[in-house]
Design a protein around this motif. Structure first.
Motif, PDB file in Angstrom:
ATOM      1  N   ARG A  36       0.621  -0.993   0.077  1.00  0.00           N
ATOM      2  CA  ARG A  36       0.072  -0.066  -0.010  1.00  0.00           C
ATOM      3  C   ARG A  36       0.798   1.177  -0.009  1.00  0.00           C
ATOM      4  NH1 ARG A  36      -4.844  -1.694   4.487  1.00  0.00           N
ATOM      5  NH2 ARG A  36      -5.984  -2.847   2.992  1.00  0.00           N
ATOM      6  N   ALA A  37       2.040   1.333   0.845  1.00  0.00           N
ATOM      7  CA  ALA A  37       2.805   2.404   0.895  1.00  0.00           C
ATOM      8  C   ALA A  37       3.420   2.736  -0.631  1.00  0.00           C
ATOM      9  CB  ALA A  37       3.864   2.090   1.835  1.00  0.00           C
ATOM     10  N   LYS A  38       3.719   1.622  -1.275  1.00  0.00           N
ATOM     11  CA  LYS A  38       4.494   1.765  -2.469  1.00  0.00           C
ATOM     12  C   LYS A  38       3.493   2.485  -3.666  1.00  0.00           C
ATOM     13  CE  LYS A  38       7.673  -2.040  -2.048  1.00  0.00           C
ATOM     14  NZ  LYS A  38       8.055  -3.425  -2.387  1.00  0.00           N
ATOM     15  N   GLU A  39       2.271   1.874  -3.584  1.00  0.00           N
ATOM     16  CA  GLU A  39       1.210   2.293  -4.329  1.00  0.00           C
ATOM     17  C   GLU A  39       0.605   3.849  -3.909  1.00  0.00           C
ATOM     18  OE1 GLU A  39      -1.277   2.020  -7.413  1.00  0.00           O
ATOM     19  OE2 GLU A  39      -0.151   0.352  -6.656  1.00  0.00           O
ATOM     20  N   THR A  40       0.740   4.235  -2.723  1.00  0.00           N
ATOM     21  CA  THR A  40       0.695   5.625  -2.249  1.00  0.00           C
ATOM     22  C   THR A  40       1.568   6.521  -2.946  1.00  0.00           C
ATOM     23  OG1 THR A  40      -0.465   4.981  -0.433  1.00  0.00           O
ATOM     24  CG2 THR A  40       0.660   7.147  -0.558  1.00  0.00           C
ATOM     25  N   LEU A  41       2.713   5.946  -2.821  1.00  0.00           N
ATOM     26  CA  LEU A  41       4.018   6.698  -3.507  1.00  0.00           C
ATOM     27  C   LEU A  41       3.959   6.913  -5.081  1.00  0.00           C
ATOM     28  CD1 LEU A  41       7.117   5.511  -1.596  1.00  0.00           C
ATOM     29  CD2 LEU A  41       6.159   7.797  -1.498  1.00  0.00           C
ATOM     30  N   LYS A  42       3.457   5.854  -5.854  1.00  0.00           N
ATOM     31  CA  LYS A  42       3.069   5.902  -7.070  1.00  0.00           C
ATOM     32  C   LYS A  42       1.992   6.776  -7.551  1.00  0.00           C
ATOM     33  CE  LYS A  42       2.094   2.753 -11.178  1.00  0.00           C
ATOM     34  NZ  LYS A  42       1.463   3.702 -11.792  1.00  0.00           N
ATOM     35  N   GLN A  43       0.945   6.958  -6.821  1.00  0.00           N
ATOM     36  CA  GLN A  43      -0.135   7.680  -6.980  1.00  0.00           C
ATOM     37  C   GLN A  43       0.467   9.190  -6.908  1.00  0.00           C
ATOM     38  OE1 GLN A  43      -3.217   6.825  -4.476  1.00  0.00           O
ATOM     39  NE2 GLN A  43      -3.573   4.915  -5.697  1.00  0.00           N
ATOM     40  N   ALA A  44       1.473   9.454  -5.808  1.00  0.00           N
ATOM     41  CA  ALA A  44       1.659  10.872  -5.369  1.00  0.00           C
ATOM     42  C   ALA A  44       2.760  11.195  -6.431  1.00  0.00           C
ATOM     43  CB  ALA A  44       2.563  10.808  -4.119  1.00  0.00           C
ATOM     44  N   VAL A  45       3.577  10.190  -6.879  1.00  0.00           N
ATOM     45  CA  VAL A  45       4.672  10.750  -7.676  1.00  0.00           C
ATOM     46  C   VAL A  45       4.863  10.287  -9.257  1.00  0.00           C
ATOM     47  CG1 VAL A  45       6.227  11.580  -5.909  1.00  0.00           C
ATOM     48  CG2 VAL A  45       6.620   9.253  -7.024  1.00  0.00           C
ATOM     49  N   GLY A  46       3.806   9.300  -9.303  1.00  0.00           N
ATOM     50  CA  GLY A  46       3.755   8.507 -10.766  1.00  0.00           C
ATOM     51  C   GLY A  46       4.600   7.647 -11.172  1.00  0.00           C
ATOM     52  N   ARG A  47       5.413   6.749 -10.206  1.00  0.00           N
ATOM     53  CA  ARG A  47       6.151   5.755 -10.229  1.00  0.00           C
ATOM     54  C   ARG A  47       6.439   5.253  -8.979  1.00  0.00           C
ATOM     55  NH1 ARG A  47      11.770   6.113  -9.552  1.00  0.00           N
ATOM     56  NH2 ARG A  47      12.455   8.342  -8.972  1.00  0.00           N
ATOM     57  N   TYR A  48       6.751   3.843  -8.901  1.00  0.00           N
ATOM     58  CA  TYR A  48       7.090   3.265  -7.741  1.00  0.00           C
ATOM     59  C   TYR A  48       8.495   3.666  -7.274  1.00  0.00           C
ATOM     60  CZ  TYR A  48       3.051  -0.202  -8.336  1.00  0.00           C
ATOM     61  OH  TYR A  48       1.811  -0.410  -8.523  1.00  0.00           O
ATOM     62  N   PRO A  49       8.673   3.484  -5.974  1.00  0.00           N
ATOM     63  CA  PRO A  49      10.075   3.724  -5.360  1.00  0.00           C
ATOM     64  C   PRO A  49      11.040   2.839  -5.990  1.00  0.00           C
ATOM     65  CG  PRO A  49       8.767   3.012  -3.702  1.00  0.00           C
ATOM     66  CD  PRO A  49       7.870   3.062  -4.706  1.00  0.00           C
ATOM     67  N   PRO A  50      12.459   3.301  -6.243  1.00  0.00           N
ATOM     68  CA  PRO A  50      13.422   2.515  -6.970  1.00  0.00           C
ATOM     69  C   PRO A  50      13.651   1.377  -6.024  1.00  0.00           C
ATOM     70  CG  PRO A  50      14.251   4.441  -6.259  1.00  0.00           C
ATOM     71  CD  PRO A  50      12.824   4.716  -6.071  1.00  0.00           C
ATOM     72  N   ALA A  51      14.369   0.218  -6.464  1.00  0.00           N
ATOM     73  CA  ALA A  51      15.009  -0.938  -5.610  1.00  0.00           C
ATOM     74  C   ALA A  51      16.072  -0.412  -4.779  1.00  0.00           C
ATOM     75  CB  ALA A  51      15.361  -1.857  -6.176  1.00  0.00           C
ATOM     76  N   VAL A  52      16.091  -0.499  -3.233  1.00  0.00           N
ATOM     77  CA  VAL A  52      17.250  -0.073  -2.606  1.00  0.00           C
ATOM     78  C   VAL A  52      18.424  -0.823  -2.992  1.00  0.00           C
ATOM     79  CG1 VAL A  52      18.063  -0.099  -0.125  1.00  0.00           C
ATOM     80  CG2 VAL A  52      15.684   0.342  -0.716  1.00  0.00           C
ATOM     81  N   VAL A  53      18.502  -2.079  -3.221  1.00  0.00           N
ATOM     82  CA  VAL A  53      19.701  -3.194  -3.222  1.00  0.00           C
ATOM     83  C   VAL A  53      19.252  -3.626  -4.783  1.00  0.00           C
ATOM     84  CG1 VAL A  53      20.921  -5.095  -2.653  1.00  0.00           C
ATOM     85  CG2 VAL A  53      19.890  -3.810  -0.925  1.00  0.00           C
ATOM     86  N   GLN A  54      20.493  -3.572  -5.629  1.00  0.00           N
ATOM     87  CA  GLN A  54      20.296  -3.828  -6.843  1.00  0.00           C
ATOM     88  C   GLN A  54      20.434  -5.458  -6.985  1.00  0.00           C
ATOM     89  OE1 GLN A  54      19.767  -1.980  -9.431  1.00  0.00           O
ATOM     90  NE2 GLN A  54      19.449  -0.333  -7.995  1.00  0.00           N
ATOM     91  N   LYS A  55      19.691  -5.972  -7.738  1.00  0.00           N
ATOM     92  CA  LYS A  55      19.636  -7.569  -7.955  1.00  0.00           C
ATOM     93  C   LYS A  55      20.991  -8.100  -8.472  1.00  0.00           C
ATOM     94  CE  LYS A  55      14.920  -8.414  -7.615  1.00  0.00           C
ATOM     95  NZ  LYS A  55      13.888  -9.493  -7.652  1.00  0.00           N
ATOM     96  N   GLY A  56      21.630  -9.290  -8.079  1.00  0.00           N
ATOM     97  CA  GLY A  56      22.861  -9.764  -8.579  1.00  0.00           C
ATOM     98  C   GLY A  56      22.462 -11.147  -8.786  1.00  0.00           C
ATOM     99  N   THR A  57      23.580 -12.018  -9.394  1.00  0.00           N
ATOM    100  CA  THR A  57      23.309 -13.350  -9.407  1.00  0.00           C
ATOM    101  C   THR A  57      22.962 -13.960  -8.307  1.00  0.00           C
ATOM    102  OG1 THR A  57      25.816 -13.704  -9.269  1.00  0.00           O
ATOM    103  CG2 THR A  57      24.974 -13.351 -11.433  1.00  0.00           C
ATOM    104  N   HIS A  58      23.121 -13.863  -7.265  1.00  0.00           N
ATOM    105  CA  HIS A  58      22.904 -14.566  -5.920  1.00  0.00           C
ATOM    106  C   HIS A  58      21.912 -13.647  -5.079  1.00  0.00           C
ATOM    107  CE1 HIS A  58      26.438 -17.236  -7.026  1.00  0.00           C
ATOM    108  NE2 HIS A  58      27.180 -16.177  -7.084  1.00  0.00           N
ATOM    109  N   SER A  59      21.015 -12.941  -5.674  1.00  0.00           N
ATOM    110  CA  SER A  59      20.153 -12.410  -4.854  1.00  0.00           C
ATOM    111  C   SER A  59      19.243 -13.287  -4.227  1.00  0.00           C
ATOM    112  CB  SER A  59      19.445 -11.485  -5.914  1.00  0.00           C
ATOM    113  OG  SER A  59      20.261 -10.337  -6.352  1.00  0.00           O
ATOM    114  N   GLU A  60      18.373 -12.730  -3.212  1.00  0.00           N
ATOM    115  CA  GLU A  60      17.589 -13.521  -2.522  1.00  0.00           C
ATOM    116  C   GLU A  60      16.304 -13.574  -3.221  1.00  0.00           C
ATOM    117  OE1 GLU A  60      16.360 -10.691   1.162  1.00  0.00           O
ATOM    118  OE2 GLU A  60      18.195 -11.819   1.314  1.00  0.00           O
ATOM    119  N   PRO A  61      15.184 -14.296  -2.918  1.00  0.00           N
ATOM    120  CA  PRO A  61      13.838 -14.315  -3.455  1.00  0.00           C
ATOM    121  C   PRO A  61      13.260 -13.084  -2.817  1.00  0.00           C
ATOM    122  CG  PRO A  61      14.080 -16.193  -2.156  1.00  0.00           C
ATOM    123  CD  PRO A  61      15.533 -15.577  -2.138  1.00  0.00           C
ATOM    124  N   GLU A  62      12.487 -12.489  -3.627  1.00  0.00           N
ATOM    125  CA  GLU A  62      11.529 -11.438  -2.998  1.00  0.00           C
ATOM    126  C   GLU A  62      10.067 -11.948  -2.779  1.00  0.00           C
ATOM    127  OE1 GLU A  62      12.070  -8.291  -2.092  1.00  0.00           O
ATOM    128  OE2 GLU A  62      14.306  -8.741  -2.369  1.00  0.00           O
TER     129      GLU A  62
END
Length: 148
Positions: A122-148
């Motif tokens: 819901r927080a991400k959706e609120t930000l999308k409605q406020a600024v027009g896009r979802y917030p960017p990822a904090v940590v970039q995904k790599g080859t050994h990234s954990e599942p989301e």
């Protein structure tokens, strides 16, 4: 002054902040501050407040009634999102691990992973409605990234 006499909507909003705050409170279910404002000023300057009062007088049901989250709830969700993102930065991890750390650190705020996931969505959706896009990822995904 009328709205078109202000250079920007922000200038108009600042000039009518009290009315917009009273309107927001009324939309969240407490019309007292807006009613008091009408009694003291005798008029409403904003189109939004007049439309709200008109819909009440005409007996029209709010299309969003029951589904709307209060400003307080939206603030809580956004604060939780910021805490989770801070944990992600602290541990350089994905959201999955950050949620687990959050639940361990803040059982008083939220004690359930499903509820926490809902707050974050819901927080991400609120930000999308406020600024027009979802917030960017904090940590970039790599080859050994954990599942989301």
């Amino acid at each position: 002054m009328k709205r078109d006499q202000y250079p920007t909507f922000i200038d108009w909003w600042v000039a009518n902040e009290e009315e917009y705050c009273a309107l927001s409170t009324a939309q969240d279910g407490d019309p007292g501050p807006l009613a008091e404002l009408i009694k003291t000023k005798g008029q409403l300057a904003t189109l939004e407040a007049r439309a709200f009062v008109l819909s009440l007088v005409m007996g029209k049901k709010d299309a969003k009634a029951g589904a709307k989250r209060t400003i307080t709830q939206q603030s809580k969700e956004l604060n939780i999102l910021m805490l989770v993102r801070d944990i992600q930065k602290e541990f350089d991890c994905g959201e999955h691990r950050a949620r687990n750390v959050f639940l361990d650190r803040h059982p008083d705020i939220c004690d359930n992973n499903e509820t926490l996931r809902t707050y974050l969505r819901r927080a991400k959706e609120t930000l999308k409605q406020a600024v027009g896009r979802y917030p960017p990822a904090v940590v970039q995904k790599g080859t050994h990234s954990e599942p989301e």
